[in-house]
Design an enzyme around this catalytic site. Structure first.
Site, PDB file in Angstrom:
ATOM      1  CG  HIS A   1       3.128  35.934  12.182  1.00  0.00           C
ATOM      2  ND1 HIS A   1       3.974  35.906  11.106  1.00  0.00           N
ATOM      3  CD2 HIS A   1       1.871  35.898  11.668  1.00  0.00           C
ATOM      4  CE1 HIS A   1       3.256  35.856   9.984  1.00  0.00           C
ATOM      5  NE2 HIS A   1       1.975  35.833  10.318  1.00  0.00           N
TER       6      HIS A   1
ATOM      7  CG  HIS B   1      -3.385  37.042  11.063  1.00  0.00           C
ATOM      8  ND1 HIS B   1      -3.243  38.194  10.330  1.00  0.00           N
ATOM      9  CD2 HIS B   1      -2.310  36.268  10.758  1.00  0.00           C
ATOM     10  CE1 HIS B   1      -2.148  38.127   9.603  1.00  0.00           C
ATOM     11  NE2 HIS B   1      -1.555  36.964   9.845  1.00  0.00           N
TER      12      HIS B   1
ATOM     13  CD  GLU C   1       2.129  33.552   3.703  1.00  0.00           C
ATOM     14  OE1 GLU C   1       1.477  32.664   4.275  1.00  0.00           O
ATOM     15  OE2 GLU C   1       1.691  34.718   3.535  1.00  0.00           O
TER      16      GLU C   1
ATOM     17  CG  ASP D   1      -4.500  32.984  10.026  1.00  0.00           C
ATOM     18  OD1 ASP D   1      -5.119  34.013  10.329  1.00  0.00           O
ATOM     19  OD2 ASP D   1      -3.594  32.946   9.170  1.00  0.00           O
TER      20      ASP D   1
END
Length: 335
Positions: free
Chosen positions: A19, A21, A196, A274
């Protein structure tokens, strides 16, 4: 180094990350460099180029960043740098989300650049990586379906599945059923960001309607005991992220969704989400989760094994990655 890792050696623990990005991993200085003459930024200070206050402002910055990455060489650069940074956190294998529809270049050019970056990073650090192109919820379902068609028809050397990300307050997952049908028919594995914002319904729709075999985030599942039991029995993997809950969860630590998911027996895998945009790293997130919630080295070792077993990596690279996990921790496939 051998044996079990001590609590202060998180960077040294070999990790499988499912996970993260690509665009959220772009170094601030690289963002500033790529944005020049392309995108107007509110600041040229690398310490503040990723400033945001909530999910909505985060997405504004995220889309601005994507618009700055405009050529195949740009994509190669950010991919290589992101993976080199991951390797510094101990990542030996990463499946990385990307959002081709947010960039001003064709999918095939985006993929060529990403493939080149993956090759460069592996040559430099040994890290193995694959891509999961992702539907962006803020765009129309027709855009998602077109992306799914392009991914299904395109090269699969580094592409292993289809995902979905963006703000859950925008497009509900039901709107993207056609895109996921295209992906499944094309032999792509499927996952999606869901729950989320703590909706169990989101998770259920992604499992039942979209055909997802993994769920990213998924925190809302703990509000539905029946769905939780079902996911536990099915061995569904949840790729959770500390960064997300630092601005979405406001409850007490003893009720933190990570603890509730672990205690419910769900399979889990920590990701950095991120890292550049959040000013974090995967090793730092391991440290934060350990300190805040008491997760142990044994918890993380088990999670890395579960992550590899649930990954979409195949062939010789899968066994090569398995051999690099912490000495003495590997288990037979499916154990």
């Amino acid at each position: 180094m051998s044996g079990r890792p001590a609590a202060d050696t998180w960077p040294a623990m070999p990790k499988v990350e499912l996970h993260c990005h690509l665009e959220g991993s772009v170094r601030p200085a690289t963002f500033l460099d790529l944005a020049r003459s392309r995108v107007q930024l509110p600041t040229e200070d690398p310490a503040h180029v990723y400033d945001y206050t909530d999910m909505a402002s985060f997405m504004v910055v995220f889309e601005r960043l994507c618009a700055s990455v405009a050529t195949a060489e740009d994509v190669a650069r950010i991919t290589q740098e992101a993976l080199e940074d991951a390797a510094a956190s101990g990542v030996v294998y990463r499946e990385m989300f990307c959002n081709p529809t947010l960039h001003p270049l064709p999918y095939q050019d985006f993929l060529a650049g990403a493939t080149e970056g993956i090759t460069r990073a592996r040559d430099a650090t040994g890290i193995v990586a694959r891509l999961i192109p992702a539907i962006f919820r803020g765009q129309a379902p027709e855009v998602a379906t077109e992306l799914a068609r392009a991914v299904a028809a395109g090269p699969r050397d580094v592409v292993v599945g289809l995902g979905m990300d963006g703000d859950e307050l925008l497009g509900p997952p039901e709107e993207f059923a056609d895109a996921y049908a295209v992906a499944r028919d094309g032999g792509l594995a499927c996952t999606a960001h869901a729950g989320e914002r703590f909706s169990p319904h989101e998770v259920q729709v992604c499992l039942d309607l979209l055909g997802c075999t993994r769920i990213d985030h998924g925190y809302g599942i703990v509000e539905d005991p029946e769905l939780t039991a079902r996911a536990r029995d099915a061995g569904t993997l949840f790729t959770y992220a500390w960064l997300s809950t630092t601005y979405n969860y406001r409850g007490p630590l003893h009720r933190h969704p990570f603890l509730r998911m672990r205690d419910a027996g769900l399979r889990m895998s920590l990701g950095s989400d991120d890292p550049a945009m959040g000013g974090t790293s995967l090793a730092g997130d391991y440290r934060s989760v350990a300190r805040a919630l008491g997760f142990t080295a044994e918890d993380f070792i088990r999670q890395n094994l579960d992550a590899l077993e649930s990954s979409w990596l195949d062939g010789p690279d899968r066994e090569a990655v398995r051999s690099r996990l912490w000495p003495g921790t590997t288990t037979p496939e499916g154990a």
